[in-house]
Each structure stands twice: as C-alpha cells, then as structure tokens.
Enzyme design. Sequence first.
Site, PDB file in Angstrom:
ATOM      1  N   HIS A 245       0.874  -1.312   0.428  1.00  0.00           N
ATOM      2  CA  HIS A 245       0.051   0.025  -0.248  1.00  0.00           C
ATOM      3  C   HIS A 245       1.132   1.024   0.107  1.00  0.00           C
ATOM      4  O   HIS A 245       1.986   1.438   0.682  1.00  0.00           O
ATOM      5  CB  HIS A 245      -1.085  -0.273   1.153  1.00  0.00           C
ATOM      6  N   ASP A 247       0.417   5.384  -0.293  1.00  0.00           N
ATOM      7  CA  ASP A 247       0.127   6.976  -0.101  1.00  0.00           C
ATOM      8  C   ASP A 247       0.355   7.316  -0.814  1.00  0.00           C
ATOM      9  O   ASP A 247       1.654   7.604  -0.905  1.00  0.00           O
ATOM     10  CB  ASP A 247      -0.156   7.420   1.205  1.00  0.00           C
ATOM     11  N   ASP A 357      -8.112   1.732   2.217  1.00  0.00           N
ATOM     12  CA  ASP A 357      -7.629   2.465   3.924  1.00  0.00           C
ATOM     13  C   ASP A 357      -8.613   3.577   3.650  1.00  0.00           C
ATOM     14  O   ASP A 357      -8.095   4.926   4.101  1.00  0.00           O
ATOM     15  CB  ASP A 357      -5.983   2.956   2.830  1.00  0.00           C
ATOM     16  N   HIS A 561      -6.873   9.664  -0.532  1.00  0.00           N
ATOM     17  CA  HIS A 561      -7.757  10.158   0.389  1.00  0.00           C
ATOM     18  C   HIS A 561      -6.449   9.605   2.149  1.00  0.00           C
ATOM     19  O   HIS A 561      -7.244  10.072   3.049  1.00  0.00           O
ATOM     20  CB  HIS A 561      -7.849   8.279   1.101  1.00  0.00           C
TER      21      HIS A 561
END
Length: 998
Positions: A245, A247, A357, A561
């Site tokens: 993951h 970001d 997430d 996000h």
Amino acid sequence: MPYEINRLKLHKAKDLLPRIRDSIYEPVSAMKVTAWVTKEPVPYSERNNGTRLELTPGDKWGNLWDCAWFRFEGIVPDAVAGHKAVLLIDINGELCLVDEEGSPKQGLTNINSEFDFSLGLPGKRVVDLGMSAAGEQVDLWADAGCNDLFGKYRSGTLKEADIAICYEEIRQLYYDFEVLLELAEHVAEKSARQERVIQSLYDAALMLEVINEETAQRAREVLAKELSKQGGDPVLTVSAIGHAHIDLAWLWPIRETIRKGARTFSTVLTNMEKYPDYVFGASQPQLYQWMKEHYPKLYDRIKERITEGRWEVQGAMWVEPDTNISGGEALVRQILYGKRFYQQEFGQEVKILWLPDVFGYSASLPQLLRKSGVDYMMTQKLSWNVYNTHPHHSFEWEGIDGSKVLTHLPPEDTYNSPSAPRSLAKIENSYLDRNVSEHALMLFGIGDGGGGPGEEHLERLAREHNLLGLPPVVQEDSLSFFRKLEQEKSRFQTYRGELYLEKHQGTLTTQARNKWYNRKMEKSLRELEFAASLLLAMGENAYPSEELEEIWKETLLYQFHDILPGSSITRVFEESLERYAAMHSRTQQLLAQTYAKAARLAGAGEGQAVVFNSLPWERNEIVAHQGKRYAVKVPPMGFASLAEAKLSTGAGEQSGLRAGERQLENRYLRVTFGQDGSIASLYDKAAGRESIAPGAAANVFTIYHDKGDAWDFPRDYRDAVAGRMKLEESSYSIDGHQVVMEQQYKFGESTLVQRIVLDEEGTTVRFETKADWKEAEKMLRVSFPVQVMTDHVNCEIQFGYLKRPTTRNNMIEFVRDEICAHQYIDLSQPDYGVALLSDSKYGYSAERNVLDINLLRSPSYPDPVADRAEHQFVYAIYPHRGDFIQAEVYRKGYELNTPLTVAESDQGTAGNTASFASLIQVDNPHVMVEAVKKAEDTDDLIIRLYETSGTFAETSVAFGVTGVEIEEVDLMENPLGKAVDRLTFQPFEIKSLRVKLG
C-alpha cells in the site's frame, strides 16, 4: 509437570532464534561509499552534481527530505569463495539501486523505520550477489532519500555498507525455526501436534550450541519432519497476494511517492526472480503512469510480469480516493480514467475496486461500480471501528439504488500481513463468515510507505503452503479469490447503506482550502464540459479533450485519501494549493473563451453578452454585467441574450425588500437578529410560521477546544467550549435587489466577516463568509436550532441522499454524530422543513432539531499550521413548505454552487448558427442532468442523468439539436441499447446517454 517442561522447551527455542538470525551474515569487507547530496531529486545523468561526501559508518550525509546519489565500490574478498555473497547496506534512509542506465533494480529501506513491529520488521538491507567468485568488482549506484518509510528523520547517517557472506543453510534454518515456533503457539493447546512441534524445536536447539552450516544442516533435518506434515481436507483456504500500500502523499510529498514506487516495484521484480510462486498486486493507475514517465525500463519489466499473470493490476480507480467528499461525477471519472488506463496499457479489464484505507464508503458506490463493470470490492478499514464491530467480512453491499457488489474485508484486518502462522491462525479464528465461506484473502507485505513483501514473507509462505495445524494458503491474484468467493455468494448476508467508519470524522473538515478548491474544480469542470458541448452542438468542434483530461486527472489525484481529507504534511498542502490555484485559473480561462465563442454563435455581436445556464431547469434571476443589473429568464441548459433582458434599476420599499438595524426582509422571509449578531427569528412569511426553535439563537459561532489530529477530534468536544466569536461591528444596506447585513466578529487573534444576504425574490438566506483563522487546536462550528420535529436528517450524497437518525438511542447512532453531506442537509416534517446549503463544507451534525456545520478546525498534526489561514465559503439556510422532496431542496443546492454565467461574444465573425436556445430539457423535476461531455472516443455527446428523490420516475429528454440519435450506455460509455422516447428511472438510478449529433 509436562506443561512446565514445554514452557522451558519453547523458551529455549525462542532465545535461540535471534542467535540464528545474527549468524546468517558475516561481514568480511567494508565498501567505499561516496554520496552526492542535493535538496531535491536529480536524474541519473546528473548524479555527480551535488555536494560530494566520502562516508564511513556513522558519518552524517543529510537532513530530512535531502536526496543523494550514492556510489558503493568494493572487491569481493577471497574469504567469500565457495559461499553466497551479499551486500549489507543501510543508510538510515530509503534507497533504490539502479543499473548502468539508471533504471531501478532493487529498493532498500533502513531498519530503523517507523512501523508496527508486531507485523514484522520494515527494513530491507540485503543485496544478493549470488555465488560470486573472489575478486569480483562491486560498483553500484543508488538513489537515496533521507527519510524512513513514513517520512521521519532517522539520523541521516550511514549505518553499514559491507560485503558479506550469506550462510544459506543458516538462513533457511532461521525461517524453519521461526515458522514452527509460531505454529506451536497457535495450534490447539496440549494437542499432539503442538507437543511434537515443541519437541522437534527443542531437539534442534540442543544441536545449536554452536551455530554453523554443519549444525544448521543437522538441525534442519530434525525440523523437516514437522514442516512436511500436511493438512487434510481444508475447511478454509487462504488466498495470499503480495501488497505494498503506497499512499500517494501523506507524511511525505508527492515527489517522494514517485521514488517510493520505483523502490517498491524494483524489489518486487527482484523477488519474483527468486520465488516462482510469488504473486503481487498494485493499485492506482496514477502510480503506474508515474513509473511510465520516470522509469520506462522498470515499467517495461512490470508489463512483462503483468502479461505473465504474476503481477495483478488492481483498483479500478485512478487513485484510491476519499469517497465521502469526492463528488459523484468525480467518482465516475476515477473509474473511467482508471479502467481505461488499464485497458489501454495492459489490455486488462479490472473487476475489483481496491480501497483498503479510505475513511468511509459512500452508499452511492455500489451503483457506480456495477454500471462500470466492477463486480467486487476489497477493503479492511472498517476493522478500525471504535465502538461497533462490522458484522461481516464477506457480504453483498447494497447501495441507495438497490445495486449490490460482492465485498470482502480480509479477516486479518490489515493490508500489512506478515504472512506468519499467527496471520493464518487469526484469519481462521476471526473470519466472521466462516460458517458459510471456505475462502478468505490475505494481503502480505510492508505498506503505507511502500516497500512491499520481503524475503521473510515469501520464505514463510513457502513453508505454510499446506502445513498441518494451519489453514492452507495459496498465492494467487485477488480476482481468482473473488471468483471462488462468488460461488458462495448465495449464502452471504446483505448490508445496505453507507459503510460508515467510526473514526476520522475530522477529515470532513480539516484543510478547508483544499476542500473549497475541490468543490470549485468539480463545478468548474462540469461547467466547462457543458460549454464545450454546447459549442459542439452549435457546429464548432473546439472541445479541449486532452487538456480537460489532464486537468481532471490532476484533480482526481488530489482526491487521494490523505490529500482531500486533509491528513498530510504541510508541504503536501502547500504544493496542492499552488496547483489548485493554477488549475482553477486555467479552467476559468478556458470557460470564458468557450462561452465567448458560444455567445457569438448564439447571435450576439462583438461585445454583446449572453447568459448561460448549465442546470436543467429555467432560472429567473438578477445578474450583474458592467455595473448594471438585469432580470433574466434563462431556459434549462441553454442561454439567453442579455440585450433582450429587462434592465433592473433596483427594488425599493414597494417590493417588500427592507433592511433595518436588526432586521432583513423581503416578501418571503423576515430575519431578525439578536444583540450578539445571532439570528433570533427566521419568519417564513409565505408559510406563516417561524423557522427557528422558540427561545433559541441560530448562526452562533462556537469555538471548541480540539486536541485531536487531522483525522479525529474528541468525541466529547461539546463539553470543551472555548468560547464564541464576539460581534465587533454590524451594518446593514440595500444593494440593488439585495438587502445585506454585514457583521464582523473576533475571537483571540482570529476575525470573521460575514455578509448575510437576502435577495428580492430569494427564499434562502445566504451567509457569505471570510475568515482569518489563527487559532491552534480549535474547531469553529455554527448551528441552527430549527422548529422541525423529525427522527431523520436528509443528507445529500453523490447521486442521491441518505436519511440518517437525529436520535442517539444506541451506540451506532451515538458514534455517527458527525456525518457527511454535500450541497444540502435538511430536516423535514411532512408539511415543513429547513435545509442548510453549502458551497464547500462536508462535516455536519444533526441531533434532534439542530443542524450544525463544522466550518474550520486547526489540528497540529501532521501539519502544524493546518487551516491557520484566510478562508472564504458560503452557506445558506432555506426554510420551505412541504418536505425536502416537495420543496426541491436539491435544486437550491445546485443553484448555490452553479451560478449563471455571463459572457461577451468574442471577436470572431458574428452569426446565429445556433437554432436552439436550450440544449437539453427534461420534464421531470426530480431528474437531474449531472454531466454533459464529449464521448471519450468519438465526437458524440454523453449525457449523465439521475433520479434525485428516491422514487420511480419517468421523463422525456428533448434536445435542441435536430436529427440526433440516442442510445443508452454504461458509465464506461459502452452501448447498452437504443434509448426509448421516455426514460424510466428506478429510485436514485443513474442513466447515461450517447447522443450522436446530426
């Protein structure tokens, strides 16, 4: 006692494990290390341009966010002959080794990196040289960042850079030992399996008083028997896929994300060469696009693995966006651009929405997914709920329109699985739907800051494939998993409505300027696409397709996000605000140019003005142009000449428009103010009733102490009132067709100026607000106690609305106090209601009869200056007869956010080439035309409509252009069949039409 004996045996084995790990590598020669340090990244071709440093372990090379090109040089010494050689490199930062062309080969991460160590160690320090001959030259270049995985500063010093021997037998022993140790702790207590595993570990430990390759080999032979024991028929099979993951911005800037992608993906490719069963997946086309632009050679290698089937493209959206705040059409474009990228680049039809997430899930999503050919959704964030446990891991999620999508939450409740025996045990024991399902998903690897799976994950999986005492695990892509899960779908429960996350409600408000720009960009892009479509219908093909797509994609990027929700570091918002301003300016420039051409084609001479209305209903309003005011009537989705409009000279007393020291009034509303500037009365003259609750004050600016972070504010904030903004000055005026009360407030060092506006024919009271906010760890809210009794509040979301309780009867209602709404939130009885409208706010509360809006909050982490800035925003209050459906509240929300546009004709040759004044008309007041745009692959128009009221609806769609052909398409613009004369909508249904212009 036998139990005590087992404890002693396990204790001995656990104490031995670190000794085994420390015996794997033996440094034999230090490398020469040179670094060229820069403030920002530079390309490989300019690697010698920075400040040159010769380094030995312990030497400092950089500060936070510094970059450097490192060169590691050495000669493999004779001591390595006959052994596997490795490099051990740790620079207390992130590092990417490159080949002779500067293309990424492998990512390395400092061991001293922030992470949940219960999930594993995040560091990667080993570079495999293979069975190298003595005397082999080592000469490697690497691109470095002086930060750990999570953007933290970790001394900026070189830790190690050695050539070392890897004792392979000891390395293998370490993973044998580790897996069996965890297995012993997770199989049934005092079972025969546990007893035998513990005994084998103890027997092996007795052989390892001295650890070398010979004793390691003998110990492995002892352990092999237990590692080779397989399970019988499985009751649960775990599908495991590697994950990292990443970001796109968070505790680091976007520029560092690009390099994180290179480090992570090059490591994945390196490990795929070593582990043939390894299957990995990565989401977010934006990340792939960056790899294509910055690391083309790496990108080509990724494409090869995708073609092979060992690398899964995931996501179905351009980025993993916030789904609470992003607008409806923006979510459509996330899917449209995301799926098209995967199809065009890799020939892949992505069927899974991958959102591990995000901070809650809009109830509109299921319909958007199903109408885009996305059948499945994966997330795990609901495991973060504070008070209530989400009841399922596998279920059908049903949206507001009745669409369903098969959804799975990995039962391990993480996307950072260590893929250890404890992972498999937790999945089996925690899977809420194991009574009806035999399949569960596990995402393994180091995430959030990237990095992905390391050798430890893959070595464990190799031993756990079918190990007695654990559910079997198979490495495979998530689509294969979902297709198995789908076979069990008939036994799953349905969960209807939004998936509300019981955390992170502060993200609905934090970083208000970003949210303001996001709304403005969404509305400006809608207006520009309508204007350009109008030109197409007028016969002029000036549609800026490429530039529109470019602006849309950057807007979608900032909906990521941790950007749009406001949960990133200062630099992220400094950079995004700068880009927002540039994009908004460019969009407005394109809009002015486009409408100027449309004005000319509408027959206006040079310098003459035309008024444009992009909403699908007629609008009768006052518009200003060149210092004059005009009363205009503009047809739906059309235009009207200002030359034909009635010039307005002002209203005056005869119209009922009045202003006094503490009162504003028109013929519909009378607003009375208290001494403190609050609203004491909002009398609805048309309905003959008061809108504000008896004895209450509305529009009171209350400041609360807020010791939370960007994500969360205290749930008991109402008990921590810091004060109220104090009225400093107040003045009133009649300004043409408006009466205005201007009020100036102060609190601490902060000021707020508000123009409270009532138009001559207005049925809303508008609050045009500018705030200079300088408070730290404070939250500013404003509330409206209204004279309406209802158990539910009506909240606009994307393509519809949700009803949420105004009661606090149980823990579910209590924890959902802060809620998301877009253009309106409304309390309605069957006969009367009051709506609160907004141009950029998303965080609300509605308890009993009080509507409350969260205007600003200024937490100190991770951005210590969050929202200490100048802000502007507008909200409005709308009392109405009938409920919110009868009063067509949604239209008021659109009108507040979509003003009429006045444009003068450009300097082209004048001529009326438009044979229409209204491009599109619908005859049902509850059907909204959300978007008009050019089709992606043709010059046809795409029209997006939806039903707004939650009822069955029929409408005709009339076009001003003659000779059109119409067909219905899905959200990906694929044909569904010829459109009929009248469209029939299910509640909240979205329909898209392709219009072929004649």
